[in-house]
Design a protein around this motif. Structure first.
Motif, PDB file in Angstrom:
ATOM      1  N   UNK A  23       0.847  -1.189   0.000  1.00  0.00           N
ATOM      2  CA  UNK A  23       0.000   0.000   0.000  1.00  0.00           C
ATOM      3  C   UNK A  23       0.880   1.236   0.000  1.00  0.00           C
ATOM      4  N   UNK A  24       0.624   2.126  -0.945  1.00  0.00           N
ATOM      5  CA  UNK A  24       1.377   3.370  -1.014  1.00  0.00           C
ATOM      6  C   UNK A  24       0.576   4.490  -0.344  1.00  0.00           C
ATOM      7  N   UNK A  25       1.218   5.644  -0.250  1.00  0.00           N
ATOM      8  CA  UNK A  25       0.539   6.814   0.314  1.00  0.00           C
ATOM      9  C   UNK A  25       0.015   6.507   1.709  1.00  0.00           C
ATOM     10  N   UNK A  26       0.914   6.031   2.585  1.00  0.00           N
ATOM     11  CA  UNK A  26       0.503   5.568   3.903  1.00  0.00           C
ATOM     12  C   UNK A  26       0.027   6.644   4.843  1.00  0.00           C
ATOM     13  N   UNK A  27       0.159   7.923   4.481  1.00  0.00           N
ATOM     14  CA  UNK A  27      -0.239   8.981   5.392  1.00  0.00           C
ATOM     15  C   UNK A  27      -1.645   9.501   5.129  1.00  0.00           C
ATOM     16  N   UNK A  28      -2.442   8.804   4.365  1.00  0.00           N
ATOM     17  CA  UNK A  28      -3.786   9.292   4.088  1.00  0.00           C
ATOM     18  C   UNK A  28      -4.823   8.247   4.450  1.00  0.00           C
ATOM     19  N   UNK A  29      -6.033   8.725   4.675  1.00  0.00           N
ATOM     20  CA  UNK A  29      -7.128   7.798   4.944  1.00  0.00           C
ATOM     21  C   UNK A  29      -7.407   6.924   3.728  1.00  0.00           C
ATOM     22  N   UNK A  53      -5.052   7.556  19.667  1.00  0.00           N
ATOM     23  CA  UNK A  53      -4.986   8.950  20.094  1.00  0.00           C
ATOM     24  C   UNK A  53      -3.868   9.642  19.330  1.00  0.00           C
ATOM     25  N   UNK A  54      -3.994  10.978  19.144  1.00  0.00           N
ATOM     26  CA  UNK A  54      -5.020  11.892  19.650  1.00  0.00           C
ATOM     27  C   UNK A  54      -6.338  11.784  18.886  1.00  0.00           C
ATOM     28  N   UNK A  55      -7.298  12.623  19.270  1.00  0.00           N
ATOM     29  CA  UNK A  55      -8.639  12.550  18.691  1.00  0.00           C
ATOM     30  C   UNK A  55      -8.630  12.783  17.189  1.00  0.00           C
ATOM     31  N   UNK A  56      -7.710  13.626  16.706  1.00  0.00           N
ATOM     32  CA  UNK A  56      -7.655  13.896  15.269  1.00  0.00           C
ATOM     33  C   UNK A  56      -7.357  12.616  14.486  1.00  0.00           C
ATOM     34  N   UNK A  57      -6.460  11.789  15.026  1.00  0.00           N
ATOM     35  CA  UNK A  57      -6.120  10.531  14.356  1.00  0.00           C
ATOM     36  C   UNK A  57      -7.275   9.538  14.483  1.00  0.00           C
ATOM     37  N   UNK A  58      -7.919   9.514  15.646  1.00  0.00           N
ATOM     38  CA  UNK A  58      -9.084   8.642  15.823  1.00  0.00           C
ATOM     39  C   UNK A  58     -10.173   9.010  14.826  1.00  0.00           C
ATOM     40  N   UNK A  59     -10.368  10.299  14.635  1.00  0.00           N
ATOM     41  CA  UNK A  59     -11.370  10.775  13.681  1.00  0.00           C
ATOM     42  C   UNK A  59     -11.034  10.304  12.263  1.00  0.00           C
ATOM     43  N   UNK A  60      -9.777  10.442  11.858  1.00  0.00           N
ATOM     44  CA  UNK A  60      -9.368  10.006  10.522  1.00  0.00           C
ATOM     45  C   UNK A  60      -9.557   8.497  10.353  1.00  0.00           C
ATOM     46  N   UNK A  61      -9.265   7.755  11.401  1.00  0.00           N
ATOM     47  CA  UNK A  61      -9.445   6.302  11.352  1.00  0.00           C
ATOM     48  C   UNK A  61     -10.916   5.951  11.137  1.00  0.00           C
ATOM     49  N   UNK A  62     -11.805   6.598  11.875  1.00  0.00           N
ATOM     50  CA  UNK A  62     -13.236   6.318  11.741  1.00  0.00           C
ATOM     51  C   UNK A  62     -13.757   6.736  10.368  1.00  0.00           C
ATOM     52  N   UNK A  63     -13.257   7.841   9.846  1.00  0.00           N
ATOM     53  CA  UNK A  63     -13.653   8.280   8.502  1.00  0.00           C
ATOM     54  C   UNK A  63     -13.257   7.225   7.472  1.00  0.00           C
ATOM     55  N   UNK A  64     -12.050   6.671   7.623  1.00  0.00           N
ATOM     56  CA  UNK A  64     -11.582   5.654   6.679  1.00  0.00           C
ATOM     57  C   UNK A  64     -12.416   4.380   6.783  1.00  0.00           C
ATOM     58  N   UNK A  65     -12.710   3.947   8.000  1.00  0.00           N
ATOM     59  CA  UNK A  65     -13.517   2.734   8.194  1.00  0.00           C
ATOM     60  C   UNK A  65     -14.902   2.930   7.592  1.00  0.00           C
ATOM     61  N   UNK A  66     -15.486   4.094   7.828  1.00  0.00           N
ATOM     62  CA  UNK A  66     -16.827   4.371   7.292  1.00  0.00           C
ATOM     63  C   UNK A  66     -16.807   4.393   5.765  1.00  0.00           C
ATOM     64  N   UNK A  67     -15.779   5.014   5.187  1.00  0.00           N
ATOM     65  CA  UNK A  67     -15.676   5.081   3.726  1.00  0.00           C
ATOM     66  C   UNK A  67     -15.539   3.684   3.131  1.00  0.00           C
ATOM     67  N   UNK A  68     -14.670   2.858   3.733  1.00  0.00           N
ATOM     68  CA  UNK A  68     -14.499   1.490   3.234  1.00  0.00           C
ATOM     69  C   UNK A  68     -15.815   0.716   3.314  1.00  0.00           C
ATOM     70  N   UNK A  69     -16.468   0.787   4.453  1.00  0.00           N
ATOM     71  CA  UNK A  69     -17.670  -0.020   4.681  1.00  0.00           C
ATOM     72  C   UNK A  69     -18.790   0.378   3.721  1.00  0.00           C
ATOM     73  N   UNK A  70     -18.996   1.672   3.541  1.00  0.00           N
ATOM     74  CA  UNK A  70     -20.066   2.127   2.649  1.00  0.00           C
ATOM     75  C   UNK A  70     -19.757   1.778   1.195  1.00  0.00           C
TER      76      UNK A  70
END
Length: 383
Positions: free
Chosen positions: A110-116, A141-158
């Motif tokens: 996987x390339x571009x490891x710094x993005x959701x 943590x922090x919350x900003x990273x948790x938020x990005x993680x949840x955004x990625x999970x939601x995008x994948x799932x949908x």
């Protein structure tokens, strides 16, 4: 091995009660059979699950139990580190999956490891092998990273749902935060994380606590002692382990003395020194000069006001997940257990119902003011 400071006889069994770390030994924890089965049922329906509960309620133990019952499950403990970006989360997830499921990532690059987007891509590529259940122990943590993680999970799932994918990874995310609230707090312009079934970890019942204590300490505690332990702790796993750990090596007479009243137990046992208590008090603002909303609400409850319990109320939900309150039988807010009530009264300087509140001179008047509790209301007293 004997300690010079507190020698223990050679024939004295080891204290079986542990309150400083997660319990993963099957013989030493209370199984949540119903909760585990509910989660498995949701996973078979390709649903994600959000397991919410206060700290030290057995979330890690629950995830370990699930891992043993599922074929392809990856346990990831995100609370061990603080992450600088989503790329580090992706790397940690990649490493854990590769370690726990053999031959999973042999061909995955996987390339571009710094993005959701990289996390979404990784999940899609991994889906070409076989579905995986990711068991997430607290959000990163922090919350900003948790938020990005949840955004990625939601995008994948949908995306997977929209493509009618046969192989969909699912997530069990255990923590002390509401996922929808976190995403809305971070960015109110996006849809909340609403793709997980919310389940709340409850404290244990008396029969569960009774069986647990008898199993770990055969013949050590009498049923009337266990009844008091349950009544004082409310079945909260951390408190049950804590109280039993400290009572275990005491004589029957000393145990009876400590279990006379909750305030005696708090005074005699080092409960207020534990990180769990300090963390809870810090979260509600007990040490702040100005009362936070959480501390104000706790004071109202301690003074006998009836406050409706509602998970839609962010303050109430926050105090519930901090472990300070619960819902009583009538649907109102109540302090989680008698031991916590003593701790909170002491921290917030709220006397017991039978004690008069402190009377102090009013500034500039010389008059004394105080409060007397009347059923259903509070009347100001001057004199």
């Amino acid at each position: 091995m004997k300690s010079k400071m507190n020698p223990m006889p050679d024939n004295e069994p080891q204290n079986p009660f542990e309150y400083t770390r997660p319990i993963v030994d099957k013989e030493r924890y209370i199984p949540r059979v119903g909760m585990v089965q509910n989660i498995i049922n949701e996973l078979y329906g390709k649903n994600n699950v959000s397991v919410m509960g206060a700290k030290r309620t057995g979330k890690t133990t629950l995830l370990f139990d699930l891992r043993e019952r599922l074929d392809r499950a990856v346990y990831i403990d995100f609370k061990k580190f603080s992450y600088s970006d989503i790329g580090e989360v992706l790397s940690d997830l990649h490493k854990n999956a590769d370690k726990q499921i053999s031959n999973t990532f042999d061909e995955l690059i996987v390339e571009d490891g710094n993005s959701t987007h990289a996390l979404v891509k990784m999940l899609h590529v991994l889906g070409e092998c076989a579905p995986v259940v990711f068991l997430i122990d607290e959000l990163p943590t922090p919350r900003e990273v948790a938020y990005q993680f949840l955004v990625a999970v939601r995008a994948y799932y949908l995306e997977a749902i929209a493509e009618s994918a046969e192989k969909i990874h699912t997530f069990v995310i255990a923590g002390s935060v509401d996922l929808a609230v976190l995403t809305q707090d971070m960015n109110p312009d996006i849809s909340p994380f609403n793709i997980a079934i919310p389940l709340y970890l409850k404290d244990f019942s008396y029969p569960e606590i009774q069986e647990f204590i008898h199993r770990l300490a055969v013949g050590r505690f009498e049923d009337r002692e266990i009844e008091k332990i349950f009544r004082y702790t409310g079945g909260y796993p951390f408190l049950v382990q804590f109280v039993c750990h400290h009572l275990y090596g005491m004589t029957k007479g000393k145990r009876e003395e400590i279990l006379q009243k909750p305030d005696i137990a708090v005074r005699e046992l080092p409960l207020e020194k534990t990180p769990s208590i300090k963390d809870m008090l810090g979260r509600i603002g007990a040490f702040d000069e100005r009362d936070r909303p959480g501390a104000v609400l706790i004071k109202r409850i301690l003074r006998g006001e009836r406050v409706l319990f509602n998970f839609a109320n962010k303050q109430i939900l926050g105090l519930y997940l901090d472990g300070a309150i619960r819902e009583d039988e009538d649907g109102y807010c109540a302090i989680r257990n008698p031991l916590y009530e003593v701790v909170l009264r002491r921290a917030l300087d709220i006397p017991n119902a039978e004690e008069p509140e402190k009377v102090v001179p009013e500034k500039g008047t010389g008059r004394k003011s105080g409060r007397r509790k009347i059923p259903g209301r509070i009347i100001e007293i001057y004199g």
